[in-house]
Design an enzyme around this catalytic site. Structure first.
Site, short mmCIF file in Angstrom:
data_model
loop_
_atom_site.label_atom_id
_atom_site.label_comp_id
_atom_site.label_asym_id
_atom_site.label_seq_id
_atom_site.Cartn_x
_atom_site.Cartn_y
_atom_site.Cartn_z
N TYR A 6 13.94 47.13 35.73
CA TYR A 6 12.80 48.66 34.93
C TYR A 6 12.84 49.52 33.95
O TYR A 6 12.15 50.02 33.62
CB TYR A 6 13.44 49.80 36.15
CG TYR A 6 13.25 51.73 35.92
CD1 TYR A 6 14.35 52.34 35.53
CD2 TYR A 6 12.22 51.80 36.33
CE1 TYR A 6 13.91 52.84 34.59
CE2 TYR A 6 12.14 53.38 36.08
CZ TYR A 6 12.97 53.79 35.48
OH TYR A 6 13.15 55.40 35.21
N LYS A 63 10.20 50.20 31.19
CA LYS A 63 10.26 51.77 30.00
C LYS A 63 9.88 51.32 29.01
O LYS A 63 8.90 51.61 27.21
CB LYS A 63 11.08 52.69 30.93
CG LYS A 63 11.24 53.10 31.77
CD LYS A 63 10.08 54.38 31.45
CE LYS A 63 9.53 55.08 33.24
NZ LYS A 63 8.97 55.88 33.15
N SER A 92 13.20 56.56 30.23
CA SER A 92 14.01 57.09 30.27
C SER A 92 15.37 56.91 29.53
O SER A 92 15.03 55.63 28.35
CB SER A 92 14.45 56.39 31.65
OG SER A 92 15.68 55.69 31.97
#
Ligand code: WQD
Length: 341
Positions: free
Chosen positions: A148, A152, A124
């Protein structure tokens, strides 16, 4: 030989499965349905007319996941499965680290055991945090600002180490900007459980009069109209980027990272006016306080993917708005049909 798609029932996963099946690939989906609905299975079949396998599995259960490798001839893996709410990750960091990191490690261990070394990973643009300059290239500074985003980034580093230890691996890391839109059929789309955090699903719920008004988070940013600018990209364009990455992995080993964006930025107010223009539906909105963690401007330099994958986003913002709305209308009609049965 099949493509294993983890999280294949989710928003981007399901659209990627449709494109894979339409391109003639055999597909095996693994999903725990924690953020997707079983109806997506039939919808993928309706769109493609193709059959595929589905396993309802929690990827943290290694024995269950190994059954998939044992029962199928897997050629490559596209790994979408993971928790993905920035807001939730701040409240429950350990849940995110355990789920996202351990599921990936379990997957890679089994890939190693079964000698499968072609992996496409769903990353992302959130790994860039507050970009030092735009457009953002793959060499830009990495500074994830949420648990989050850090999962990643950590997974990207884990994959770098996996490749370093065995350079026969072919790994493509795809950093999505802002995926929106839905399949043109209106049969699949973004379907967040509970209240959406993202802009487009919130706009379509206001358009459907499920919410009275859209709250716009701040209009004092240094942008054309004071609202934040993002690189919105059609989910089908994102899906096709995965197919291009699979093909590249097949032809060469190594680990490569690509931005999947359009290279164009639109403000929140520009999205609202595009949506109103193509749908004819008014979107009442109210400017409220900025949302913490939002960056003013974020859009991609997508030239590396264009050059090395032969991939470029094709769909424009009007089509993204129209496809998002068609999906919302179809969901409303389905809900009405269920009530009238
Ligand atoms: C876009 C713009 C908001 C909702 C998120 C995740 C990121 C990635 C993509 C997974 C911002 C504004 C939004 C609303 C608003 N997901 N907005 N009112 O924050 O750029 O990125 O989705 O990888 O990790 O952070 O997308 O759609 O939430 O917001 O004004 O009700 O719309 O302030 O400027 P974002 P978004």
């Amino acid at each position: 030989m099949a493509i294993l798609v983890t999280g294949g029932m989710g928003y981007i996963g399901s659209h990627t499965c449709v494109e894979l099946l339409n391109a003639g690939y055999e597909v095996v989906i693994v999903d725990n349905l924690s953020n997707s609905k079983i109806e997506v299975l039939q919808n993928i079949q309706d769109i493609t007319g193709k059959g595929f396998k589905f396993y309802k599995i929690n990827m943290l259960e290694k024995d269950s996941l190994e059954r998939v490798f044992h029962e199928n001839e897997i050629d490559a893996v596209i790994h979408f499965a993971g928790l993905k709410s920035v807001e939730e990750s701040v409240l429950h960091p350990l849940l995110y680290y355990k789920n996202n990191l351990m599921s990936t490690i379990t997957l890679c261990e089994l890939m190693q055991k079964y000698q499968i070394k072609n992996l496409v990973f769903s990353s992302s643009a959130t790994v860039y945090g507050i970009p030092e300059k735009v457009p953002i290239s793959e060499e830009s500074q990495l500074q994830a600002k949420s648990p989050y985003g850090r999962t990643k980034l950590m997974i990207e580093e884990i994959l770098e180490d996996v490749h370093q230890a065995d350079q026969q691996w072919s790994i493509s890391i795809l950093r999505y900007f802002n995926p929106i839109g839905a399949h043109e059929s209106g049969k699949i789309g973004e379907d967040p459980l509970g209240r959406p955090n993202n802009l487009m699903p919130t706009i379509t719920k206001v358009a459907a009069r499920k919410y009275n008004i859209l709250h716009v988070f701040g209009n004092n940013y240094p942008t054309i109209d004071g609202t934040c600018i993002r690189d919105y990209i059609h989910v089908t364009d994102i899906a096709n980027g995965h197919i291009k990455a699979l093909k590249k992995n097949k032809n060469s080993s190594g680990i490569h990272t690509y931005n999947l964006g359009t290279g164009k930025g639109y403000s929140v107010l520009e999205i609202i006016s595009s949506f109103e223009k193509v749908t004819g539906v008014h979107i009442p909105y109210q400017i409220i306080a900025p949302r913490s963690g939002d960056v003013a401007v974020c859009y991609a330099n997508p030239t590396k993917a264009e050059k090395e994958l032969g991939w470029k986003a094709r769909k424009e913002i009007d089509e993204m708005c129209m496809d998002s709305w068609r999906w919302e209308v179809n969901k409303m009609n389905d809900d009405l049909n269920k009530v009238n049965v």
